[in-house]
Write a protein that holds these residues in place. Sequence first.
Motif, PDB file in Angstrom:
ATOM      1  N   VAL A  81      66.540  59.681  76.899  1.00  0.00           N
ATOM      2  CA  VAL A  81      66.561  57.937  76.750  1.00  0.00           C
ATOM      3  C   VAL A  81      65.983  57.306  75.796  1.00  0.00           C
ATOM      4  O   VAL A  81      64.999  57.582  75.350  1.00  0.00           O
ATOM      5  CB  VAL A  81      66.136  57.567  78.275  1.00  0.00           C
ATOM      6  CG1 VAL A  81      66.075  56.163  78.262  1.00  0.00           C
ATOM      7  CG2 VAL A  81      66.765  58.137  79.369  1.00  0.00           C
ATOM      8  N   ALA A  82      66.545  56.499  75.041  1.00  0.00           N
ATOM      9  CA  ALA A  82      65.915  55.725  73.965  1.00  0.00           C
ATOM     10  C   ALA A  82      65.235  54.767  74.560  1.00  0.00           C
ATOM     11  O   ALA A  82      65.539  53.970  75.370  1.00  0.00           O
ATOM     12  CB  ALA A  82      67.187  55.094  73.135  1.00  0.00           C
ATOM     13  N   ALA A  83      63.951  54.529  74.052  1.00  0.00           N
ATOM     14  CA  ALA A  83      63.199  53.632  74.538  1.00  0.00           C
ATOM     15  C   ALA A  83      62.095  53.120  73.485  1.00  0.00           C
ATOM     16  O   ALA A  83      61.658  53.661  72.658  1.00  0.00           O
ATOM     17  CB  ALA A  83      62.264  54.051  75.860  1.00  0.00           C
ATOM     18  N   ASP A  84      61.877  51.743  73.909  1.00  0.00           N
ATOM     19  CA  ASP A  84      60.573  51.184  73.135  1.00  0.00           C
ATOM     20  C   ASP A  84      59.390  50.565  74.041  1.00  0.00           C
ATOM     21  O   ASP A  84      59.972  49.857  74.849  1.00  0.00           O
ATOM     22  CB  ASP A  84      61.320  49.848  72.373  1.00  0.00           C
ATOM     23  CG  ASP A  84      59.983  49.091  71.472  1.00  0.00           C
ATOM     24  OD1 ASP A  84      59.137  49.623  71.527  1.00  0.00           O
ATOM     25  OD2 ASP A  84      60.547  48.158  71.069  1.00  0.00           O
ATOM     26  N   VAL A  85      58.365  51.128  73.728  1.00  0.00           N
ATOM     27  CA  VAL A  85      57.358  51.404  75.006  1.00  0.00           C
ATOM     28  C   VAL A  85      56.742  49.666  74.975  1.00  0.00           C
ATOM     29  O   VAL A  85      56.306  49.354  75.892  1.00  0.00           O
ATOM     30  CB  VAL A  85      56.225  52.113  74.664  1.00  0.00           C
ATOM     31  CG1 VAL A  85      56.544  53.440  74.960  1.00  0.00           C
ATOM     32  CG2 VAL A  85      55.505  52.037  73.241  1.00  0.00           C
ATOM     33  N   LEU A  86      57.083  49.109  73.845  1.00  0.00           N
ATOM     34  CA  LEU A  86      56.547  47.637  73.626  1.00  0.00           C
ATOM     35  C   LEU A  86      57.654  46.627  74.210  1.00  0.00           C
ATOM     36  O   LEU A  86      57.365  45.395  74.299  1.00  0.00           O
ATOM     37  CB  LEU A  86      56.464  47.106  72.021  1.00  0.00           C
ATOM     38  CG  LEU A  86      55.301  48.069  71.498  1.00  0.00           C
ATOM     39  CD1 LEU A  86      55.164  47.580  69.999  1.00  0.00           C
ATOM     40  CD2 LEU A  86      53.847  47.871  72.246  1.00  0.00           C
TER      41      LEU A  86
END
Length: 218
Positions: free
Chosen positions: A46-51
Amino acid sequence: MKFAVIGATGYVGSAVVKELAGRGHEVTAFARNTDKVWQNENVKAVAADVLSDGFAKELQGFDAVISAFNPGWSNPNIGADYSRGAAAIVEAAKAAAVPYLLVVGGAGSLYVAPGLQVIDTPDFPREIYDGADAARRHLADLLPRRDVNWAFVSPPARLGADAGFSEAKTGRYRLGQDDLLLDGDGAAGISVADLAVAIADDVEQKAHLYSRFTVASA
């Protein structure tokens, strides 16, 4: 069981994904570049941006979340980027009511003597100081918190071949708490594969809630 790994394409994160999937667990691998995620029938990339504002929703429904987040040791802004990302992950875990968040930190915050941490010794590499210090401050921020179900693991001083240790998987390790583990008169080490074994054992058992621990080769 269902686990999430943040930073799933990194040195530690990728080893943890392989170990958990090999045990038959369902693994969601969060990464900026999903093409680099290890492929297995038990692994969902899963592509994710923690911000991102929606990251908390991504963390719902897991038995535990492992954060191997690291903006990169060659990143000139690693200290600030680590602090911002690590804090966002903790707040997302809190909002998602994650049952157990295991943060993979560094060895810098381990103690070599009363009141003296590895990071403050004269021989500590200056080129990684900012990242190690950010991880140390992150642990200090976590220690008093009980509003999120955190745990923190510090690898030993020698992790894998790059640190002059082995990459072999033995399936054995020993545990410590806040002090740097030794092998004779020198710093102990562990392969990344055995670190992943220790991490998988820990999240299966939720064994170190509200505490930091360290591991080394047995």
